[in-house]
Design a protein around this motif. Structure first.
Motif, PDB file in Angstrom:
ATOM      1  N   HIS A   1      66.715  75.939  25.019  1.00 29.94           N
ATOM      2  CA  HIS A   1      65.880  76.686  23.944  1.00 29.94           C
ATOM      3  C   HIS A   1      64.970  75.865  23.198  1.00 29.94           C
ATOM      4  CE1 HIS A   1      69.523  79.266  24.742  1.00 29.94           C
ATOM      5  NE2 HIS A   1      69.059  79.951  23.949  1.00 29.94           N
TER       6      HIS A   1
ATOM      7  N   HIS B   1      73.045  70.723  17.697  1.00 35.44           N
ATOM      8  CA  HIS B   1      72.826  71.976  18.539  1.00 35.44           C
ATOM      9  C   HIS B   1      71.325  71.885  19.255  1.00 35.44           C
ATOM     10  CE1 HIS B   1      73.555  75.977  20.487  1.00 35.44           C
ATOM     11  NE2 HIS B   1      72.360  76.452  19.647  1.00 35.44           N
ATOM     12  N   MET B   2      70.377  71.606  18.165  1.00 35.64           N
ATOM     13  CA  MET B   2      69.026  71.944  18.618  1.00 35.64           C
ATOM     14  C   MET B   2      68.655  70.908  19.432  1.00 35.64           C
ATOM     15  SD  MET B   2      65.531  71.327  16.106  1.00 35.64           S
ATOM     16  CE  MET B   2      66.123  69.854  15.545  1.00 35.64           C
TER      17      MET B   2
ATOM     18  N   GLY C   1      71.322  64.260  22.530  1.00 34.66           N
ATOM     19  CA  GLY C   1      70.802  65.017  23.696  1.00 34.66           C
ATOM     20  C   GLY C   1      69.941  64.110  24.615  1.00 34.66           C
TER      21      GLY C   1
ATOM     22  N   ARG D   1      70.954  69.046  21.617  1.00 36.21           N
ATOM     23  CA  ARG D   1      71.555  69.167  23.010  1.00 36.21           C
ATOM     24  C   ARG D   1      71.409  70.564  23.664  1.00 36.21           C
ATOM     25  NH1 ARG D   1      77.280  66.989  20.643  1.00 36.21           N
ATOM     26  NH2 ARG D   1      76.727  64.769  20.521  1.00 36.21           N
ATOM     27  N   THR D   2      70.447  71.510  23.222  1.00 32.22           N
ATOM     28  CA  THR D   2      70.367  72.544  23.835  1.00 32.22           C
ATOM     29  C   THR D   2      68.618  72.781  24.276  1.00 32.22           C
ATOM     30  OG1 THR D   2      71.687  73.647  22.355  1.00 32.22           O
ATOM     31  CG2 THR D   2      70.522  75.114  23.774  1.00 32.22           C
TER      32      THR D   2
ATOM     33  N   THR E   1      75.511  70.032  12.245  1.00 30.89           N
ATOM     34  CA  THR E   1      76.029  70.668  13.320  1.00 30.89           C
ATOM     35  C   THR E   1      74.747  71.335  14.098  1.00 30.89           C
ATOM     36  OG1 THR E   1      78.147  71.055  12.430  1.00 30.89           O
ATOM     37  CG2 THR E   1      77.086  72.582  14.297  1.00 30.89           C
ATOM     38  N   GLU E   2      73.853  71.896  13.486  1.00 34.11           N
ATOM     39  CA  GLU E   2      72.559  72.367  13.599  1.00 34.11           C
ATOM     40  C   GLU E   2      71.506  71.543  14.264  1.00 34.11           C
ATOM     41  OE1 GLU E   2      74.925  75.180  11.310  1.00 34.11           O
ATOM     42  OE2 GLU E   2      74.207  72.951  10.736  1.00 34.11           O
TER      43      GLU E   2
ATOM     44  N   LEU F   1      69.497  79.958  14.874  1.00 32.66           N
ATOM     45  CA  LEU F   1      69.964  78.564  14.390  1.00 32.66           C
ATOM     46  C   LEU F   1      70.240  78.806  13.196  1.00 32.66           C
ATOM     47  CD1 LEU F   1      70.607  75.861  15.648  1.00 32.66           C
ATOM     48  CD2 LEU F   1      68.287  75.300  14.733  1.00 32.66           C
TER      49      LEU F   1
END
Length: 484
Positions: free
Chosen positions: A85, A78-79, A365, A81-82, A74-75, A321
């Protein structure tokens, strides 16, 4: 309790191992080193880090440069797709800015910034990535699959009469380059030299600069030819895309795509074939129809992804994160292999992942691999065609004798020796000839039974029509596969 922020260590403990020494795997500040380790040891380190720190853990790169390694599935997503950041622009990395990472750093080939879509952001990323995506969209995937099959037959012809082969050097390391040269529009450039250069370039060896120069010369000449006289190939479509890439941008993107596609697909082919040859259950599932070759390929990308990690992503601002406080300028490693075995998504790593494509092998991403369907096609068709030609192939050494070249980013099988009953060569360009009904095989393992020839009843007074022979499931599939 929030962990203490991870900050670069400015001094070394004189009582501990000297800088750059992987002794005991522990570096300054008690942080674990990710270098100087074999793949199995690295996997153990990842699990130790997961137990000690959770899904995002502090660690050390070569020269004891601090880095975060993202272990959670998941992390990682998230990285990826963001982009607000986390960026792939290495110029944002603190150790790069303050000179901690020197030009001689062993990971510099992965860290040096280049004006490529893989490092760009915002409008520039959209422009460059749009050109790549546009050129990929013009590829005739059905034609590519036919070429993969012909290329596989050509490679098998080189060793089928001997009854033995090394499926790494004679197959897995050659098929992807043959296919990519065809897609790029330079089939005449395929030779031993370009294969050797593509294998050598990412390693950072003493000859890597020479290998890079050779490949860039090939691609620069190709770009000039297609600029002057476009054809219906990937290179021409990349040049003529409305994004108007310069010759330098075209040749550099061709190199990026060629090397990444080659390395990842060569590893994928070797990994799938190794499992087929060493795991009786895996091969039995294939032979018994419980698993298709594409499903076997996806399973391999879960268990042994072609790239085990990607360096790197860089924090554009302070963030959190996986419970860790990430500071602006910190670097992060995308942990593909550890993310694929995250207990939260794979509580049982031996469970079959058929039909599940949520692995991290192709990233995600904005920077998700744009050519993943080509890589899948090379593995799917290549493995299937090889096993069809050599159904009795078996490993010619003990499994524990197999060796790997291991780095932080991937694990490359050195050799995969096999033996089989010698066979004659086949005409790779011959059109498939369908046998007469009396010559048909009746031992194909297909999901629906072959239908017997249907002879209609004659209708008086007209003469009886000729018998109508209906193709069985296998023949229909074969004709579709070969584009007839």
């Amino acid at each position: 309790m929030t962990p203490e922020p991870f900050t670069p260590a400015g001094t070394y403990d004189p009582a501990g191992p000297p800088p750059g020494c992987p002794a005991h795997g522990i570096g300054p500040g008690g942080l674990r080193r990710l270098y100087g380790l074999g793949a199995e040891d690295l996997g153990e380190v990842y699990e130790t880090l997961r137990a000690e720190h959770g899904t995002v853990a502090p660690a050390l790169l070569h020269d004891d440069v601090p880095i975060w390694v993202v272990l959670g599935h998941t992390e990682n997503m998230h990285m990826l797709r963001t982009p607000s950041h986390f960026s792939r622009d290495t110029r944002l990395w603190g150790p790069m800015q303050d000179g901690t990472v020197k030009p001689t750093h062993p990971m510099m080939p992965h860290l040096a910034w280049q004006p490529l879509c893989s490092h760009a952001e915002g409008e520039e990323h959209l422009r460059l990535r749009g050109a790549v995506n546009g050129a990929i969209s013009t590829i005739d995937h059905r034609g590519v699959r036919r070429h993969i099959n012909r290329a596989t037959q050509h490679l098998v012809n080189r060793f089928c009469e001997r009854g033995s082969a090394d499926l790494v050097s004679q197959f897995a390391e050659r098929l992807p380059m043959m296919v990519m040269c065809e897609i790029f529009g330079m089939p005449d450039e395929y030779n031993d030299r370009i294969v050797e250069a593509a294998r050598d370039l990412p390693k950072g060896t003493e000859t890597a600069i020479e290998s890079n120069a050779y490949i860039m010369d090939v691609l620069t000449r190709l770009t000039a030819r297609r600029r002057a006289a476009p054809e219906d190939d990937f290179t021409s479509h990349l040049i003529n895309h409305p994004a108007r890439l310069t010759d330098e941008e075209v040749s550099q993107h061709l190199r990026l795509i060629l090397i990444v596609a080659y390395e990842s697909t060569a590893n994928l082919l070797a990994n799938v074939l190794r499992v087929v040859l060493t795991d009786p259950r895996f091969r039995a599932q294939l032979n018994g129809g419980q698993m298709t070759v594409p499903q076997a390929v996806e399973q391999s990308m879960w268990d042994e992804p072609p790239f085990s990690a990607v360096l790197g992503y860089f924090a554009k601002q302070d963030a959190e994160l996986g419970g860790q406080r990430i500071r602006k300028g910190d670097g992060l490693i995308m942990g593909i292999a550890p993310g694929n075995v995250d207990p939260r998504v794979r509580p049982d790593t031996k469970a079959n992942m058929q039909g599940n494509r949520s692995h991290l092998a192709f990233s995600g991403g904005p920077h998700e691999c744009p050519g993943q369907d080509i890589g899948r096609a090379i593995a799917d068709v290549g493995v299937d065609a090889l096993l069809t030609r050599l159904p009795d192939a078996e490993l010619a050494c003990d499994e524990d004798e197999l060796e790997w070249e291991e780095t932080l980013s991937n694990r490359h099988l050195v050799a995969l020796p096999v033996k089989f009953a010698p066979r004659p060569q086949q005409d790779v360009m011959a059109r498939p000839a369908h046998p007469a009904p009396s010559q048909r095989r009746n031992d194909w393992q297909v999901s629906t039974p072959q239908r017997e020839p249907v002879v209609p009843e004659p209708v008086a007074p007209e003469p009886a029509p000729e018998p109508v022979v209906r193709l069985g499931a296998f023949q229909r599939l074969l004709r579709w596969w070969r584009g007839e």
